[in-house]
Design a protein around this motif. Structure first.
Motif, PDB file in Angstrom:
ATOM      1  N   ASN A 112       0.836  -1.195   0.000  1.00  0.00           N
ATOM      2  CA  ASN A 112       0.000   0.000   0.000  1.00  0.00           C
ATOM      3  C   ASN A 112       0.867   1.241   0.000  1.00  0.00           C
ATOM      4  OD1 ASN A 112      -2.598  -1.058  -0.055  1.00  0.00           O
ATOM      5  ND2 ASN A 112      -2.537  -1.521   2.112  1.00  0.00           N
ATOM      6  N   GLU A 113       1.722   1.334  -0.966  1.00  0.00           N
ATOM      7  CA  GLU A 113       2.594   2.489  -1.047  1.00  0.00           C
ATOM      8  C   GLU A 113       1.999   3.508  -2.013  1.00  0.00           C
ATOM      9  OE1 GLU A 113       6.781   1.623  -1.516  1.00  0.00           O
ATOM     10  OE2 GLU A 113       6.369  -0.431  -0.863  1.00  0.00           O
ATOM     11  N   TYR A 114       1.957   4.736  -1.550  1.00  0.00           N
ATOM     12  CA  TYR A 114       1.418   5.832  -2.346  1.00  0.00           C
ATOM     13  C   TYR A 114       2.410   6.981  -2.325  1.00  0.00           C
ATOM     14  CZ  TYR A 114      -2.944   3.285  -2.102  1.00  0.00           C
ATOM     15  OH  TYR A 114      -3.892   2.309  -2.222  1.00  0.00           O
ATOM     16  N   ARG A 115       2.301   7.829  -3.306  1.00  0.00           N
ATOM     17  CA  ARG A 115       3.094   9.057  -3.301  1.00  0.00           C
ATOM     18  C   ARG A 115       2.230  10.159  -3.898  1.00  0.00           C
ATOM     19  NH1 ARG A 115       7.395   7.805  -8.103  1.00  0.00           N
ATOM     20  NH2 ARG A 115       5.923   7.972  -9.818  1.00  0.00           N
ATOM     21  N   CYS A 116       2.702  11.369  -3.683  1.00  0.00           N
ATOM     22  CA  CYS A 116       1.998  12.508  -4.264  1.00  0.00           C
ATOM     23  C   CYS A 116       2.310  12.546  -5.753  1.00  0.00           C
ATOM     24  CB  CYS A 116       2.444  13.811  -3.605  1.00  0.00           C
ATOM     25  SG  CYS A 116       1.973  13.904  -1.870  1.00  0.00           S
ATOM     26  N   ALA A 117       1.288  12.782  -6.543  1.00  0.00           N
ATOM     27  CA  ALA A 117       1.470  12.882  -7.995  1.00  0.00           C
ATOM     28  C   ALA A 117       2.274  14.142  -8.314  1.00  0.00           C
ATOM     29  CB  ALA A 117       0.109  12.914  -8.676  1.00  0.00           C
ATOM     30  N   SER A 118       2.819  14.168  -9.494  1.00  0.00           N
ATOM     31  CA  SER A 118       3.593  15.324  -9.951  1.00  0.00           C
ATOM     32  C   SER A 118       2.749  16.597  -9.815  1.00  0.00           C
ATOM     33  CB  SER A 118       4.008  15.104 -11.409  1.00  0.00           C
ATOM     34  OG  SER A 118       4.779  16.176 -11.854  1.00  0.00           O
ATOM     35  N   GLY A 119       3.355  17.619  -9.233  1.00  0.00           N
ATOM     36  CA  GLY A 119       2.649  18.885  -9.046  1.00  0.00           C
ATOM     37  C   GLY A 119       1.938  18.996  -7.709  1.00  0.00           C
ATOM     38  N   TYR A 120       1.963  17.932  -6.900  1.00  0.00           N
ATOM     39  CA  TYR A 120       1.329  17.939  -5.587  1.00  0.00           C
ATOM     40  C   TYR A 120       2.402  17.759  -4.530  1.00  0.00           C
ATOM     41  CZ  TYR A 120      -3.222  17.454  -7.828  1.00  0.00           C
ATOM     42  OH  TYR A 120      -4.338  17.659  -8.587  1.00  0.00           O
ATOM     43  N   GLY A 121       2.164  18.235  -3.332  1.00  0.00           N
ATOM     44  CA  GLY A 121       3.131  18.095  -2.245  1.00  0.00           C
ATOM     45  C   GLY A 121       2.486  17.515  -1.013  1.00  0.00           C
ATOM     46  N   GLY A 122       3.308  17.075  -0.079  1.00  0.00           N
ATOM     47  CA  GLY A 122       2.797  16.522   1.170  1.00  0.00           C
ATOM     48  C   GLY A 122       3.192  15.069   1.328  1.00  0.00           C
TER      49      GLY A 122
END
Length: 124
Positions: A96-106
């Motif tokens: 369940n690994e997620y990351r912020c998409a390009s252009g998003y932060g946090g």
């Protein structure tokens, strides 16, 4: 008496095998073994409970180690804008690994919990 979290552990096979009746004896017969596993939506290993060979003591309990279980959060049906799923949805090896998409932060994260009965629907 021992108690188990029946929402986490599947002990059905062991419950059935621990109720053998021979004469005045009710309990697991000598040499009996059974599997303990995690109940959906928990994932984890499978362990074996066993009763020593030639057991005739009706008070002897099966020996076991409970499996290690953890909650599996299924991938949401639709990810909100700004998130990317990096993991796999393969239930044999979930991630369940997620990351912020390009252009998003946090920091991207997912959490899930049981409310009464389990549903495979994931809230976002």
């Amino acid at each position: 008496p021992r108690s188990f979290d029946v929402c986490t552990y599947n002990i059905t096979e062991c419950m059935e095998r621990s109720q053998d009746t021979v004469g005045p004896y009710t309990g697991p017969m000598g040499g009996t073994s059974c599997e303990l596993s995690c109940r959906d939506p928990m994932l984890g290993d499978v362990t074996t409970a066993s009763c020593e060979d030639l057991n005739i003591n009706p008070n002897r309990r099966m020996e076991y180690q409970l499996p290690t279980c953890s909650m599996y959060c299924p991938k949401p049906t639709t990810l909100p804008d700004g998130y990317e799923h990096l993991g796999t949805t393969d239930l044999a090896n979930p991630s369940n690994e997620y990351r912020c998409a390009s252009g998003y932060g946090g920091t991207a994260s997912i959490s899930c919990y049981l409310r009464g009965a389990y549903s495979s629907v994931t809230e976002t």
